[in-house]
Enzyme design. Structure first.
Site, PDB file in Angstrom:
ATOM      1  N   HIS A  45      26.628 -24.007  20.248  1.00  0.00           N
ATOM      2  CA  HIS A  45      26.194 -22.703  19.746  1.00  0.00           C
ATOM      3  C   HIS A  45      27.417 -21.835  19.469  1.00  0.00           C
ATOM      4  O   HIS A  45      28.376 -21.831  20.245  1.00  0.00           O
ATOM      5  CB  HIS A  45      25.282 -22.009  20.759  1.00  0.00           C
ATOM      6  CG  HIS A  45      24.728 -20.711  20.273  1.00  0.00           C
ATOM      7  ND1 HIS A  45      23.936 -20.610  19.153  1.00  0.00           N
ATOM      8  CD2 HIS A  45      24.858 -19.438  20.757  1.00  0.00           C
ATOM      9  CE1 HIS A  45      23.585 -19.349  18.962  1.00  0.00           C
ATOM     10  NE2 HIS A  45      24.140 -18.621  19.923  1.00  0.00           N
ATOM     11  N   CYS A  92      23.628 -20.645  13.245  1.00  0.00           N
ATOM     12  CA  CYS A  92      24.556 -19.797  14.002  1.00  0.00           C
ATOM     13  C   CYS A  92      25.987 -19.996  13.529  1.00  0.00           C
ATOM     14  O   CYS A  92      26.814 -19.094  13.643  1.00  0.00           O
ATOM     15  CB  CYS A  92      24.442 -20.075  15.493  1.00  0.00           C
ATOM     16  SG  CYS A  92      24.831 -21.773  15.970  1.00  0.00           S
TER      17      CYS A  92
END
Length: 605
Positions: A552, A218
């Site tokens: 994230h 990510c």
């Protein structure tokens, strides 16, 4: 023909400006006073005696001349302190009055006439400005003005002494020439093709496509989404400025020229980046073609990830990496390959370089000033982003505080609101902190070329040249040397959708530092492209949620004045308040007005 000098005369002043002037570096500069030039020949440091006489009205106000803080100056000839102006002779410190009104005697002029040469130059007691009693006019000297400026700077930091600042001579930087933009107009044949081959436009803008997570990637997907929608970078690749097929063909030709080397390279495979076969720009070109093909299914950037692993072997793993570190490494990979292929030196800050630096590269200016003698060392360094510290001791680190303050502390509605008023960190406050003058600690003394020893100093950063796209990296990961551990800073940062970078330019910093006292140093004159391109628009925000080792990354994109959230393969439309409340880690701003370089190739008429 005489020109009016570019400075401000107070309305209550009795001065009459009669000096001739000329243009230097685009600025109007008065001719030097012959009496001042003669006075300067008597000493290499003619204003050193002012070291302890300058008084600054707090906070950082106007400078005045006092031997004692409580002194009430008056004319030594008539004893009056008003209404005429008072001047202190720089040679003997005698205070005399002067008035330009007819019939009013000038004791300052009489004092200069009765004394030997060198007594013509005096200082306005209340304004700390130079005055020639023989010319009966204000005069200007850079060293004297620098004495006042450094005194004001030190006073704003809580004390210190100051003297002179020699004139630095930075290298002249090449300016960009403005070219009028003319949009392309299709001809009759192209109009027919457009009408027969066009497809209806769906809800999402073209190029908005999710990226599959290939295993803790990510960090890569978030940065790639921002780069895929960076306007100058997108225009470069979609206009076929880097054709991957042509690039690969050129590499094959080069390999055939040296059969032994080519065989060795083919046998060794693509391990490492020394073989020259890795081209991140080619992988970017393929990615742009795939993302803007119209296909809405998520795209897997596996080829790009593999090439990046070869370029940055130390980061080749399926572990979570830092998005900012990936951004720097990726641009470095594009730069190394293109720079090696073209085989000619480039200046990263001038714009004559690879596409990565043409888009993201700017120039930072660093001034380090000796607090003893005032000598200033100026350096210029290219940069592709600016890392900013969050403002300390702020409150409101949660999203709820962000949403609650968005009405009272909206960066769009009131960009003058500071973090002190809002109780939160702001991007403008971080930039102010980045460009403010700071006193270096005793363990950071620099070697003064004039004192020939290490001295305490002041350091100030500013932006000499703005890039087309400004990337701001917020330092959210800090390391504690005492606890020997790292942690993440979850403090909320308020960032505007429109940003004016003019207060942080070197030209603005110098004007703020020197005011109207002196004229720009050589090479520090205002760049016209900087002045006209200081307005930026936010188009991408990379955010980080979670802890330091388990977080994230998500990207918010602004396309057609609408915000979209790119969470790996998932792309959704969101409200702008969601973006404002996000925990920004990297912010991408693009210039509102772009400049294009004129082509040197002849155009057929």
């Amino acid at each position: 023909m005489s020109l009016k000098p570019k400075f401000t005369i107070p309305s209550d002043s009795h001065y009459q400006v009669t000096v001739m002037s000329s243009k230097i570096n685009g600025q109007i500069s008065p001719q030097p006073c012959p009496h001042l030039a003669e006075f300067r020949l008597t000493s290499s440091k003619p204003f050193l005696s002012l070291h302890n006489c300058l008084r600054i009205k707090p906070p950082g106000g106007r400078a005045s001349l006092r031997r004692d803080p409580h002194e009430l100056p008056h004319c030594s000839a008539c004893g009056l302190s008003a209404p005429s102006r008072l001047y202190a002779c720089i040679a003997c410190a005698a205070v005399s009055c002067h008035s330009s009104s007819s019939g009013v005697p000038s004791h300052a002029t009489a004092h200069a006439a009765s004394m030997p040469p060198g007594h013509q130059i005096a200082i306005d007691v209340e304004r700390a400005e130079l005055f020639c009693c023989a010319c009966r006019d204000q005069v200007y000297d850079r060293d004297f003005d620098a004495v006042v400026v450094i005194a004001q700077t030190v006073a704003s930091l809580g004390g210190g002494e100051s003297t002179t600042i020699p004139t630095p001579h930075p290298e002249n930087l090449r300016k960009r020439r403005r070219v009028d933009y003319r949009p392309s107009t299709p001809d009759l044949r192209e109009r027919a093709l457009i009408g027969s081959c066009s497809a209806p436009i769906d809800d999402f803008p073209r190029g908005l496509r999710g990226l599959n997570n290939l295993g803790n990637t990510c960090f890569m997907n978030s940065v790639l989404q921002a780069l895929l929608h960076t306007p100058p970078l997108r225009n470069y690749f979609l206009s076929d400025k880097h054709n991957r097929y042509f690039c690969q063909k050129i590499n094959n030709v080069n390999d055939d020229d040296d059969s032994g080397t080519a065989t060795k390279k083919k046998n060794s495979g693509n391990s490492g980046n020394k073989n020259g076969r890795i081209c991140l720009a080619c992988d970017m070109d393929a990615m742009f073609s795939a993302v803007f093909s119209g296909d809405r299914s998520p795209y897997s950037p596996a080829k790009f990830l593999y090439s990046w692993w070869q370029h940055a072997a130390n980061l080749a793993s399926y572990e979570q990496q830092d998005a900012h570190e990936f951004f720097i490494s990726m641009l470095d990979g594009i730069h190394q390959k293109v720079d090696k292929d073209q085989r000619k030196p480039h200046s990263e800050g001038s714009g004559d370089c690879c596409i990565a630096h043409r888009v993201f590269s700017g120039i930072l200016r660093s001034d380090v000033t000796c607090m003893v003698c005032g000598f200033t060392s100026t350096t210029y360094d290219p940069c592709i982003d600016i890392s900013l510290d969050l403002e300390p001791n702020q409150v409101g680190s949660t999203k709820s505080a962000a949403v609650a303050s968005k009405h009272s502390c909206n960066g769009e509605a009131d960009r003058t609101n500071s973090s002190q008023n809002c109780g939160i960190s702001t991007l403008m406050g971080c930039l102010n902190r980045f460009t403010r003058a700071e006193k270096l600690g005793p363990d950071q003394k620099f070697f003064c070329q004039q004192c020939k020893v290490r001295q305490e100093s002041l350091k100030q950063m500013s932006i000499r040249k703005l890039p087309l796209v400004s990337c701001f990296h917020i330092k959210r990961f800090e390391h504690s040397s005492t606890r020997k551990m790292s942690k993440k800073v979850d403090r909320y940062l308020q960032f505007p959708f429109s940003l004016d970078m003019s207060p942080y330019l070197s030209s603005s910093i110098l004007r703020s530092r020197f005011g109207n006292r002196i004229f720009p140093f050589d090479g520090d004159e205002s760049d016209a492209s900087n002045d006209l391109c200081s307005e930026f628009e936010l188009f991408a925000v990379v955010t980080h949620s979670g802890k330091l080792d388990a977080g994230h990354y998500v990207t918010y994109l602004r396309l057609s004045n609408q915000w979209y959230k790119c969470d790996d393969a998932w792309v959704t439309q969101v409200d702008e308040n969601i973006v404002r409340a996000a925990q920004g880690y990297m912010m991408f701003y693009v210039q509102k007005m772009l400049y294009y370089k004129a082509t040197d190739k002849p155009v057929a008429s």
